[in-house]
Write a protein that holds these residues in place. Structure first.
Motif, PDB file in Angstrom:
ATOM      1  N   TYR A   1       8.540   3.518  -1.660  1.00  9.94           N
ATOM      2  CA  TYR A   1       7.596   2.431  -1.915  1.00  9.94           C
ATOM      3  C   TYR A   1       6.233   3.037  -2.190  1.00  9.94           C
ATOM      4  O   TYR A   1       5.887   4.081  -1.647  1.00  9.94           O
ATOM      5  CB  TYR A   1       7.512   1.489  -0.706  1.00  9.94           C
TER       6      TYR A   1
ATOM      7  N   GLY B   1       2.510  -2.286  -6.442  1.00  9.85           N
ATOM      8  CA  GLY B   1       3.498  -1.728  -5.534  1.00  9.85           C
ATOM      9  C   GLY B   1       4.881  -2.300  -5.720  1.00  9.85           C
ATOM     10  O   GLY B   1       5.052  -3.458  -6.108  1.00  9.85           O
ATOM     11  N   CYS B   2       5.870  -1.478  -5.456  1.00  9.21           N
ATOM     12  CA  CYS B   2       7.264  -1.938  -5.505  1.00  9.21           C
ATOM     13  C   CYS B   2       8.151  -0.904  -4.823  1.00  9.21           C
ATOM     14  O   CYS B   2       7.748   0.226  -4.563  1.00  9.21           O
ATOM     15  CB  CYS B   2       7.723  -2.152  -6.944  1.00  9.21           C
TER      16      CYS B   2
ATOM     17  N   ARG C   1       6.211  -7.510  -1.581  1.00 12.88           N
ATOM     18  CA  ARG C   1       5.282  -6.373  -1.533  1.00 12.88           C
ATOM     19  C   ARG C   1       4.639  -6.240  -0.158  1.00 12.88           C
ATOM     20  O   ARG C   1       4.380  -5.148   0.323  1.00 12.88           O
ATOM     21  CB  ARG C   1       4.185  -6.534  -2.596  1.00 12.88           C
ATOM     22  N   THR C   2       4.363  -7.370   0.487  1.00 15.39           N
ATOM     23  CA  THR C   2       3.711  -7.318   1.791  1.00 15.39           C
ATOM     24  C   THR C   2       4.704  -7.128   2.922  1.00 15.39           C
ATOM     25  O   THR C   2       4.310  -6.910   4.063  1.00 15.39           O
ATOM     26  CB  THR C   2       2.923  -8.615   2.051  1.00 15.39           C
TER      27      THR C   2
ATOM     28  N   LYS D   1       4.674 -11.135  -4.349  1.00 12.29           N
ATOM     29  CA  LYS D   1       3.719 -10.700  -3.331  1.00 12.29           C
ATOM     30  C   LYS D   1       4.365 -10.712  -1.959  1.00 12.29           C
ATOM     31  O   LYS D   1       4.085  -9.866  -1.112  1.00 12.29           O
ATOM     32  CB  LYS D   1       2.497 -11.609  -3.344  1.00 12.29           C
TER      33      LYS D   1
ATOM     34  N   SER E   1      -0.801  -3.148  -1.255  1.00 11.30           N
ATOM     35  CA  SER E   1       0.195  -4.163  -1.588  1.00 11.30           C
ATOM     36  C   SER E   1      -0.415  -5.509  -1.956  1.00 11.30           C
ATOM     37  O   SER E   1       0.244  -6.536  -1.848  1.00 11.30           O
ATOM     38  CB  SER E   1       1.194  -4.349  -0.439  1.00 11.30           C
TER      39      SER E   1
ATOM     40  N   THR F   1       1.909   1.790  -3.329  1.00 16.49           N
ATOM     41  CA  THR F   1       0.909   0.806  -3.713  1.00 16.49           C
ATOM     42  C   THR F   1      -0.438   1.517  -3.822  1.00 16.49           C
ATOM     43  O   THR F   1      -0.686   2.497  -3.112  1.00 16.49           O
ATOM     44  CB  THR F   1       0.809  -0.346  -2.705  1.00 16.49           C
TER      45      THR F   1
ATOM     46  N   ARG G   1       4.160  -3.708   4.778  1.00 12.52           N
ATOM     47  CA  ARG G   1       2.849  -3.214   5.187  1.00 12.52           C
ATOM     48  C   ARG G   1       2.932  -2.713   6.625  1.00 12.52           C
ATOM     49  O   ARG G   1       3.591  -3.299   7.477  1.00 12.52           O
ATOM     50  CB  ARG G   1       1.817  -4.333   5.137  1.00 12.52           C
TER      51      ARG G   1
END
Length: 598
Positions: free
Chosen positions: A426, A436-437, A341-342, A338, A432, A428, A345
């Motif tokens: 990327y 997402g990745c 993933r963040t 996580k 995210s 999501t 943002r």
């Protein structure tokens, strides 16, 4: 009827006498002949000279001892000038061979003389020559040049077989495997049986079902793979698939992805070449019935793609085979966390500690695509855990959960373990939170080219105060399929985000953002963004997004009122935006900064 031991001994003696008679006959035939004897006489001579005796085993088989330099392999015309290799040049790192066991352990009542090899004497020559027997153990979907489990000799290129961790038995000569001179593309292992029509098939493995477990079912264990540097490596278990077929031939096999491994020049990364129909994207349950799209249905009006550059331009020392795609092999297992993933943002209602940005944003509208050229720079001074990104964002909903796709360039030691700039993607479907990745590290982006791909090194960089180099990105919705395609540098459609993963972008994107974003661990000074210099330094010094355009439903470009475009920077003393304006209906802005915020 089985031949008795005494009969076999007589047979071996008889063959020895025949050997002597043949030798005398051959010498008489060759007397007075010119230097070039007939092929038939050459064959007789090979058999005569090569034979060194025979013996039987506890199973009743007969084996001949043949001079290793006269063994059948060297009858092949491609091996006319082959040099016999007596042992492997090296072994995989960490592997040590045990002392080989005596011949009696293997069921032989004697050993062949030194300098000879064992040749099993088959009594039925038609079995060897029949096409039926050759095809009996072909593996499904593999080329004839592919093999199951071998060790490629890095110096000679021959493929060695080592038996029971102790005995290098011999090798498949490289001359016979033209498509395996450097590597094998595929590995399979498991069981296969053959049965005549209308005859019950025989047992496989232990003869018991695999679900009976240890000590009852047959197992393959300690499976490992060897890379180009003779190191062991592991595969993602999700990339290995099982196949069970119940037809005339039965087999139960596992298979690796179609892959070859090579180094990227300069960066030293490893990329796998994976069958495009078996790439990571198709592991996603929503893509179970997805139809692979090989190229965009159309392009924005007025766009013409240039001829794509060769692989070496992008830093590769070779290209993947046709029908495969590049997948960057990342050793970091926390890519799906996580935290990562963040990391990218865009600015949110709640500021994420360590994330900082300088971006522009459009008002809500219907966007069917966007194009921009962004200056690329090397940023060598990033520390562990830091990332600096320049990218385009498209959002499918201004409210949460938000669909989002991104593409651009980034420097990220935490992802790539180097500080070289990379092209990245990327996606999501929930801002995210759980999905997402980056790139192809999870099921999502579908790649369609074997030349270049997400995670690849960016080959050209701008010089501060000098020549500027740009990465151009087009992200556009395909009007027929609804997939969101990415086209790289005005020449290469790299692949797409499937519509199935982006339900709130089925028709269009609501918002477009672009600019820079950085990530740094807590209490570590933030890294540079863009060129690493403030945006107000102007052209050739600050990083720019140029020629920004937006697509409408009819694949036409349109412009936005510049007053409607929002500029945003969370710490403007460190990262900022300036010089934003239109040039010939194409939007331009500068962004970035040196960082250092703590």
């Amino acid at each position: 009827m089985m031949i008795q031991k005494e009969e076999k001994e007589e047979l071996c003696v008889g063959i020895s006498h025949l050997h002597l008679r043949l030798q005398l006959r051959l010498q008489r035939q060759l007397e007075g002949k010119p230097r070039g004897a007939s092929k038939q006489n050459e064959e007789v001579q090979r058999l005569v000279v090569g034979f060194r005796g025979c013996f039987d085993t506890i199973t009743g088989d007969l084996f001949d001892c043949v001079d290793m330099y006269k063994q059948p392999a060297f009858d092949h015309p491609l091996l006319k000038n082959h040099t016999l290799q007596l042992k492997p040049s090296n072994l995989p790192k960490g592997m040590k061979l045990a002392k080989s066991k005596p011949a009696s352990f293997y069921g032989f009542n004697d050993t062949c003389p030194s300098g000879t090899v064992l040749i099993h004497r088959t009594q039925k020559q038609d079995l060897i020559e029949s096409k039926l027997l050759r095809t009996q153990f072909r593996e499904q979907v593999v080329d004839e040049d592919q093999i199951e489990e071998r060790n490629h000799d890095s110096i000679t290129g021959n493929w060695w077989i080592t038996y029971n961790d102790e005995l290098p038995l011999g090798y498949f000569p490289k001359e016979l495997l033209s498509k395996m001179n450097d590597y094998a593309n595929l590995v399979q292992m498991g069981g296969q049986v053959k049965s005549l029509s209308n005859v019950p098939s025989p047992p496989m493995g232990s003869g018991h079902p695999s679900n009976e477990g240890p000590n009852k079912a047959a197992y393959f264990i300690d499976i490992q793979f060897v890379d180009q540097s003779n190191n062991w490596f592991v595969l993602n278990p999700k990339s290995i698939f099982a196949s069970v077929d119940i037809a005339g031939n039965l087999h139960g096999v596992i298979q690796t992805p179609y892959a070859r491994f090579f180094f990227v020049t300069i960066t030293g990364d490893l990329f796998d070449c994976v069958d495009m129909y078996k790439q990571p994207a198709f592991d996603h349950p929503l893509l179970k019935n997805h139809t692979l799209q090989l190229k965009p249905s159309s392009l924005p009006k007025g766009v013409k793609l240039a001829k794509s550059k060769p692989a070496y331009f992008y830093g590769f020392n070779d290209t993947c085979p046709s029908g495969t795609v590049l997948v960057h092999r990342n050793q970091k297992q926390d890519l799906k966390s996580k935290l990562l993933r963040t990391q990218f943002r865009a600015q949110a209602d709640q500021i994420i500690e360590g994330n900082h940005y300088a971006i522009i944003g459009t008002p809500p509208a219907q966007f069917y695509g966007v194009y921009a050229k962004m200056a690329t720079y090397k940023l060598p001074d990033l520390q562990a855990g830091q990332t600096s990104t320049s990218s385009i964002y498209l959002f499918g909903d201004a409210k949460s959960p938000t669909n989002m796709i991104m593409a651009g360039w980034q420097v990220s030691p935490v992802i790539y373990e180097t500080s070289y700039p990379r092209f990245f993607t990327y996606w999501t479907s929930d801002y995210s939170d759980k999905t997402g990745c980056f790139n192809l590290q999870c099921a999502g982006f579908v790649s369609t080219t074997n030349i270049y791909g997400p995670g690849s090194f960016i080959p050209q960089f701008s010089t501060y105060g000098g020549e500027q180099k740009y990465l151009s990105i087009l992200i556009a919705r395909d009007s027929k399929t609804g997939n969101w395609w990415i086209t790289y540098n005005d020449e290469l459609p790299l692949g797409y985000f499937p519509k199935e993963l982006l339900p709130k972008m089925n028709n269009y994107a609501d918002i477009v953002q672009m600019g820079g974003e950085v990530k740094t661990p807590v209490n570590v000074p933030s890294p540079p963004m863009g060129s690493g210099h403030p945006s107000n330094e102007g052209p050739n010094r600050a990083a720019y997004f140029n020629e920004i355009q937006f697509l409408d439903q009819s694949n036409n470009w349109f412009v936005l009122n510049p007053k409607s475009i929002v500029l945003g920077a969370d710490i403007s003393n460190y990262y900022n935006i300036s010089d934003n304006h239109y040039v010939d209906d194409k939007y331009v802005f500068a962004y970035g900064g040196a960082g250092g915020f703590k």
